[in-house]
Design a protein around this motif. Structure first.
Motif, PDB file in Angstrom:
ATOM      1  N   ARG A 129      38.103  49.672  30.837  1.00  0.00           N
ATOM      2  CA  ARG A 129      37.709  50.628  29.254  1.00  0.00           C
ATOM      3  C   ARG A 129      36.323  50.106  29.263  1.00  0.00           C
ATOM      4  N   LEU A 130      36.570  48.049  29.728  1.00  0.00           N
ATOM      5  CA  LEU A 130      34.817  47.116  29.838  1.00  0.00           C
ATOM      6  C   LEU A 130      34.143  47.256  31.257  1.00  0.00           C
ATOM      7  N   GLY A 131      35.066  47.954  31.744  1.00  0.00           N
ATOM      8  CA  GLY A 131      33.386  47.915  33.458  1.00  0.00           C
ATOM      9  C   GLY A 131      33.917  46.397  33.801  1.00  0.00           C
ATOM     10  N   ILE A 132      34.705  45.589  33.800  1.00  0.00           N
ATOM     11  CA  ILE A 132      35.142  44.204  34.006  1.00  0.00           C
ATOM     12  C   ILE A 132      34.829  43.563  35.449  1.00  0.00           C
ATOM     13  N   PRO A 133      34.155  43.608  36.518  1.00  0.00           N
ATOM     14  CA  PRO A 133      34.908  43.645  37.588  1.00  0.00           C
ATOM     15  C   PRO A 133      35.847  41.843  37.715  1.00  0.00           C
ATOM     16  N   THR A 134      36.005  41.816  38.633  1.00  0.00           N
ATOM     17  CA  THR A 134      37.190  41.244  39.013  1.00  0.00           C
ATOM     18  C   THR A 134      36.404  40.293  40.307  1.00  0.00           C
ATOM     19  N   PHE A 135      37.431  39.172  40.633  1.00  0.00           N
ATOM     20  CA  PHE A 135      36.895  38.231  41.703  1.00  0.00           C
ATOM     21  C   PHE A 135      37.990  38.594  42.202  1.00  0.00           C
ATOM     22  N   PHE A 136      37.932  38.396  44.142  1.00  0.00           N
ATOM     23  CA  PHE A 136      38.844  38.156  45.004  1.00  0.00           C
ATOM     24  C   PHE A 136      38.680  36.895  45.941  1.00  0.00           C
ATOM     25  N   VAL A 137      39.446  36.782  45.864  1.00  0.00           N
ATOM     26  CA  VAL A 137      40.089  35.526  46.244  1.00  0.00           C
ATOM     27  C   VAL A 137      40.343  34.926  47.757  1.00  0.00           C
ATOM     28  N   THR A 138      39.853  33.774  48.627  1.00  0.00           N
ATOM     29  CA  THR A 138      40.370  33.219  49.697  1.00  0.00           C
ATOM     30  C   THR A 138      41.080  32.041  49.444  1.00  0.00           C
ATOM     31  N   GLU A 139      41.505  31.335  51.311  1.00  0.00           N
ATOM     32  CA  GLU A 139      41.588  29.980  51.053  1.00  0.00           C
ATOM     33  C   GLU A 139      40.479  29.711  52.264  1.00  0.00           C
ATOM     34  N   SER A 140      40.260  28.122  52.332  1.00  0.00           N
ATOM     35  CA  SER A 140      39.575  27.674  53.542  1.00  0.00           C
ATOM     36  C   SER A 140      39.624  26.763  54.192  1.00  0.00           C
ATOM     37  N   TYR A 141      40.580  26.134  55.220  1.00  0.00           N
ATOM     38  CA  TYR A 141      41.237  25.060  55.579  1.00  0.00           C
ATOM     39  C   TYR A 141      40.506  24.989  57.231  1.00  0.00           C
ATOM     40  N   ASN A 142      40.421  26.122  57.507  1.00  0.00           N
ATOM     41  CA  ASN A 142      39.697  26.233  58.727  1.00  0.00           C
ATOM     42  C   ASN A 142      38.656  27.249  59.181  1.00  0.00           C
ATOM     43  N   GLY A 143      37.941  27.294  58.418  1.00  0.00           N
ATOM     44  CA  GLY A 143      37.486  28.507  58.282  1.00  0.00           C
ATOM     45  C   GLY A 143      38.736  30.222  57.286  1.00  0.00           C
ATOM     46  N   VAL A 144      37.637  31.031  56.557  1.00  0.00           N
ATOM     47  CA  VAL A 144      37.569  31.312  56.124  1.00  0.00           C
ATOM     48  C   VAL A 144      39.287  32.366  56.312  1.00  0.00           C
ATOM     49  N   ASP A 145      40.464  31.924  55.866  1.00  0.00           N
ATOM     50  CA  ASP A 145      41.814  32.081  55.842  1.00  0.00           C
ATOM     51  C   ASP A 145      41.865  33.711  56.421  1.00  0.00           C
ATOM     52  N   ALA A 146      41.464  34.722  56.893  1.00  0.00           N
ATOM     53  CA  ALA A 146      41.239  36.155  57.219  1.00  0.00           C
ATOM     54  C   ALA A 146      40.574  36.642  58.187  1.00  0.00           C
ATOM     55  N   GLU A 147      41.844  38.055  59.026  1.00  0.00           N
ATOM     56  CA  GLU A 147      41.540  38.442  60.274  1.00  0.00           C
ATOM     57  C   GLU A 147      39.808  38.399  60.967  1.00  0.00           C
ATOM     58  N   GLY A 148      39.484  37.558  61.886  1.00  0.00           N
ATOM     59  CA  GLY A 148      38.501  38.477  62.276  1.00  0.00           C
ATOM     60  C   GLY A 148      36.918  37.240  62.043  1.00  0.00           C
ATOM     61  N   CYS A 149      36.977  36.129  61.435  1.00  0.00           N
ATOM     62  CA  CYS A 149      36.888  34.836  60.788  1.00  0.00           C
ATOM     63  C   CYS A 149      36.325  34.157  62.169  1.00  0.00           C
ATOM     64  N   THR A 150      35.432  33.038  62.135  1.00  0.00           N
ATOM     65  CA  THR A 150      35.237  31.701  62.891  1.00  0.00           C
ATOM     66  C   THR A 150      35.862  31.170  62.229  1.00  0.00           C
ATOM     67  N   ARG A 151      37.548  30.588  62.939  1.00  0.00           N
ATOM     68  CA  ARG A 151      38.353  29.596  62.670  1.00  0.00           C
ATOM     69  C   ARG A 151      37.484  27.951  63.453  1.00  0.00           C
ATOM     70  N   PHE A 152      37.175  27.388  62.340  1.00  0.00           N
ATOM     71  CA  PHE A 152      36.695  25.655  62.255  1.00  0.00           C
ATOM     72  C   PHE A 152      38.579  25.248  62.762  1.00  0.00           C
ATOM     73  N   GLU A 153      37.829  23.194  63.476  1.00  0.00           N
ATOM     74  CA  GLU A 153      39.212  22.381  63.103  1.00  0.00           C
ATOM     75  C   GLU A 153      39.237  22.528  61.597  1.00  0.00           C
ATOM     76  N   ARG A 154      40.639  21.545  61.138  1.00  0.00           N
ATOM     77  CA  ARG A 154      40.265  21.218  60.542  1.00  0.00           C
ATOM     78  C   ARG A 154      40.206  20.494  59.156  1.00  0.00           C
ATOM     79  N   PRO A 155      39.986  20.120  57.978  1.00  0.00           N
ATOM     80  CA  PRO A 155      39.692  19.111  57.168  1.00  0.00           C
ATOM     81  C   PRO A 155      39.365  17.949  57.737  1.00  0.00           C
ATOM     82  N   ILE A 156      40.512  17.055  58.490  1.00  0.00           N
ATOM     83  CA  ILE A 156      40.846  15.972  58.580  1.00  0.00           C
ATOM     84  C   ILE A 156      39.657  15.892  59.990  1.00  0.00           C
ATOM     85  N   ALA A 157      40.060  17.253  60.390  1.00  0.00           N
ATOM     86  CA  ALA A 157      39.355  16.652  62.074  1.00  0.00           C
ATOM     87  C   ALA A 157      37.877  16.742  61.700  1.00  0.00           C
ATOM     88  N   LEU A 158      36.835  17.052  60.745  1.00  0.00           N
ATOM     89  CA  LEU A 158      36.038  17.282  60.835  1.00  0.00           C
ATOM     90  C   LEU A 158      35.382  16.309  58.917  1.00  0.00           C
TER      91      LEU A 158
END
Length: 750
Positions: free
Chosen positions: A112-141
């Protein structure tokens, strides 16, 4: 026109302030918009802004890239929603952007009020999604000990996430990782409070684009797990946590406090665990008194998955679902992640207890404020073409490779077997159960015509079942070892890829998945494999990959050299090859203490001094490798530290300086580490605590002076009266190459 003139004047007024002041003013502007929007909302619409569900409920694209929603999802979106987890995670960046644009448009047009939504991911070693750059894990960083590098890595993550239409990430992890039994150890930045704090500030500011990027180019960080989740008893996910108030305040809280006050994290996620019996999701002291009243946090809080509901059926601190909801709501928990048996009950509960609505309003304000800061009311969409062309571009991939090179740790180098020298070695065997599918390809790419390779994995560590993997049977391991020995027989040098993988150290999910261990020895006959390889009479170098600290006593004793890689990026084997062949010089340092045995745990370097009084019968109490340790292909000479003054006043500061000279033959980087020991305190004090570090580069023969400033704030701790402050007395300041190799000078706080 009059409104435009006023807004332009206001913009000029805002520019005259500092960046921090501008941010605060902008947030105050949103306060008006938030209050106006809240006043228009029904109770059901408010509660919808306190809930989040996963996209696996039925959000996808058809073959023509048109949005398809299940009836369940449409029902959930009738009144809007706070957020949705992982929409488009299995699509390419371009298709994810297409999906998320359509999904956002549907949500805006159908509430009714046109309120947008936030879309959420996780990012342990890059964005947790297909096709994103995969970095090393935090403890390696963390092993890079490079704050600027960590910030840049997370900057790339923030940009790639926003391009695909995402807005928040349930990362980074600010937990102090001290128990290698814990399957999620690799998600944190190590055992030390100061190192973790600096890594967290870098990660949050990077992924949020220094906060200004939240408007369009970056995403918000949701720092977790508040607080102390990695301290769970027995190293087991979901277990209780017993921790002294002083340890909590002095060692566990600082990374979270810095995330709030220095990095301005947009969100905080609560811990699965309790703190001394009080469930974190129902802890008003933690979520309101400390987080908001003491630290000034203005963002939003979110539950870990289903944890509000678990106050009733798992934690058993609430006798009914309604009781769990009231406890979490009043404690300060804003958003319910996933559950359908928790905040979904609020509309009916308010009918019986209208007083609850003021707490609902409080939470909804935090959520709406987050959406305004993210620019979702003005700029809710992304550009699919940019997502396609920019995500995982050549610059991002090269930077992932660069980060790997800064993080690899040289643990052992007997007789200078590394770097591997052309002429002395021609044929190299790549073997072992953690050998990667692309390892040989990367090694050939780096080596060129300098070396030739033969590769043999031999066997896997487990059967590869994600929920509860089983170790490979003894007979299969022994057969694999035979294949490896035969393959390596004609080589000049053996590279043994050993340690652990994603099956031997991982998160233990709530239902039917395990990831923690009661033993930290290498699994599946890896020690035996090394000993058999040594019988071939040729050098054996261990390429050590892992997500948790392991007691690698056999590796340390019998390998000719060891490089510790933790878990690197998708290009990690390329970096390992460059280090091994001398195309790059190792500069990583251990972000943890490596124990000889699981019986030494807890075994972080900064334990109280009295913990070092006695050893054990029949064993060596010292660490296998100390915190901060790491060798180089160069050598460094440290001068005796020099203080600007031996007396520090309560309102003053002093400087300690040291000269470091590269006495080796190659340009190399060194991490200069500063530790402080409080000789006497009103309560028992740590043996030493790291308070500063600096990573420098030195050419052969070059000398640099490194200076650190010491302030009373660095000396503060929670004393006998439970007040955190510095106490007068004597202190030793130690500077060196690790927690165990340093020189000290003394000063006095007056």
């Amino acid at each position: 026109m009059k409104k435009l003139v006023v807004l332009m004047a206001l913009a000029v007024f805002i520019v005259s302030f500092t960046d921090k002041e501008q941010t605060k003013i902008q947030e105050k502007l949103f306060e008006k918009e938030v209050n106006e929007l809240l006043a228009k909302m029904t109770l059901e619409e408010k509660v919808a802004q306190m809930r989040m569900f996963h996209a696996n409920k039925g959000i996808e694209l058809d073959e023509n890239d048109k949005l398809v929603l299940s009836d369940d999802v449409k029902k959930r979106l009738r009144n809007g929603i706070a957020g949705i987890k992982n929409p488009g995670e299995h699509y390419s960046p371009e298709r994810s952007a297409i999906l998320n644009n359509q999904l956002q448009k549907y949500i805006i047009e159908n509430n009714r009020l046109g309120i947008p939504t936030f879309f959420v991911t996780e990012s342990y070693n890059g964005v947790d999604a297909e096709g994103c750059t995969r970095f090393e894990r935090p403890i390696a960083l963390a092993a890079s000990w490079d704050k600027a590098l960590v910030k840049k890595v997370y900057d790339v993550m923030g940009r790639e996430a926003r391009l695909r239409g995402l807005h928040l990430t349930h990362s980074p992890v600010a937990d102090i990782a001290r128990d290698p039994r814990f399957g999620r150890m690799g998600e944190g930045f190590g055992e030390d409070t100061h190192l973790t704090t600096e890594m967290i500030v870098s990660a949050v500011t990077g992924i949020q684009g220094d906060f200004d990027g939240l408007k369009s180019t970056h995403i918000g960080a949701v720092t977790k797990h508040f607080a102390g989740y990695a301290q769970v008893l027995g190293g087991k996910n979901f277990a209780a946590m017993e921790i002294s108030p002083r340890t909590l305040i002095d060692e566990i809280f600082p990374p979270f406090k810095a995330a709030v006050q220095r990095a301005n994290t947009l969100g905080i996620m609560a811990s699965h665990a309790d703190i001394n019996g009080v469930a974190s999701h129902a802890n008003p002291w933690l979520l309101t008194e400390v987080l908001r009243n003491q630290w000034g946090f203005e963002g939003y809080t979110v539950s870990d998955a289903n944890d509000i509901g678990r106050l009733h059926y798992f934690m058993k601190v609430a006798e009914t679902p309604e009781a769990e909801v009231e406890m979490a709501l009043k404690a300060g928990m804003d958003v319910d992640l996933y559950a359908d048996d928790a905040y979904a009950l609020l509309p009916k509960m308010v009918e019986k207890d209208p007083e609850l609505e003021k707490y609902i309003d409080r939470s909804v304000k935090h959520v709406l404020r987050t959406k305004f800061i993210l620019g979702l009311f003005d700029n809710p969409y992304t550009t699919a073409e940019d997502a396609k062309t920019i995500t995982r571009n050549e610059k991002a991939k090269e930077f992932a490779h660069h980060a790997d090179l800064q993080s690899i740790i040289l643990l052992k180098n007997e007789n200078k077997v590394l770097p591997i020298q052309q002429g002395k070695v021609k044929r190299i065997a790549l073997v072992g159960p953690v050998l990667g599918k692309e390892t040989e390809e990367y090694f050939n790419e780096v080596a060129g015509d300098r070396f030739s390779f033969v590769a043999e994995k031999g066997y896997n560590l487990t059967d590869g079942k994600m929920a509860i993997p089983s170790l490979t049977p003894e007979a299969d391991c022994k057969a694999g070892i035979e294949k490896i020995i035969q393959s390596a027989g004609n080589s000049d040098l053996v590279l043994l890829f050993a340690g652990g993988d994603e099956y031997t150290s991982k998160e233990a999910f709530f239902n039917g998945a395990l990831g923690d261990r009661d033993n930290i020895d290498p699994v599946s006959y890896q020690d035996e494999l090394l000993l058999e390889l040594k019988k071939l009479g040729k050098p054996v170098v261990v390429v050590y990959k892992h997500r948790r600290t392991l007691s690698i006593n056999t590796f340390a004793e019998h390998a000719d050299a060891i490089i510790d890689c933790w878990e690197l990026s998708e290009f990690g084997d390329k970096a390992a090859a460059k280090i091994l062949f001398g195309d790059a010089v190792p500069s990583g340092k251990l972000p943890v203490t490596v124990p000889r045995s699981i019986g030494q745990i807890p075994f972080h370097y900064s334990q109280k001094e009295i913990n070092y009084k006695k050893s054990y019968l029949f064993s060596d109490f010292t660490p296998l490798y100390p915190f901060g340790f790491g060798l180089s292909y160069a050598t460094f000479n440290y001068s005796t530290p020099v203080l600007s003054d031996t007396t520090l006043t309560m309102d003053g500061k002093i400087t300690v300086s040291v000269d470091i000279k590269n006495t080796g033959e190659v340009t190399a980087k060194e991490v200069v580490q500063l530790y402080i020991k409080d000789l006497y305190g009103s309560v028992t004090r740590p043996n030493k605590e790291m308070k500063a570090f600096d990573k420098i580069s030195l050419k052969p023969g070059e000398t640099k002076t490194v200076s650190f400033e010491i302030t009373p704030e660095m000396l503060a701790f929670t004393g006998l009266d439970m007040t955190k402050k510095a106490e007068k007395g004597a202190f030793d300041v130690m500077i060196g190459t690790s927690s165990a190799d340093n020189q000290s000078v003394r000063f006095y706080l007056q």
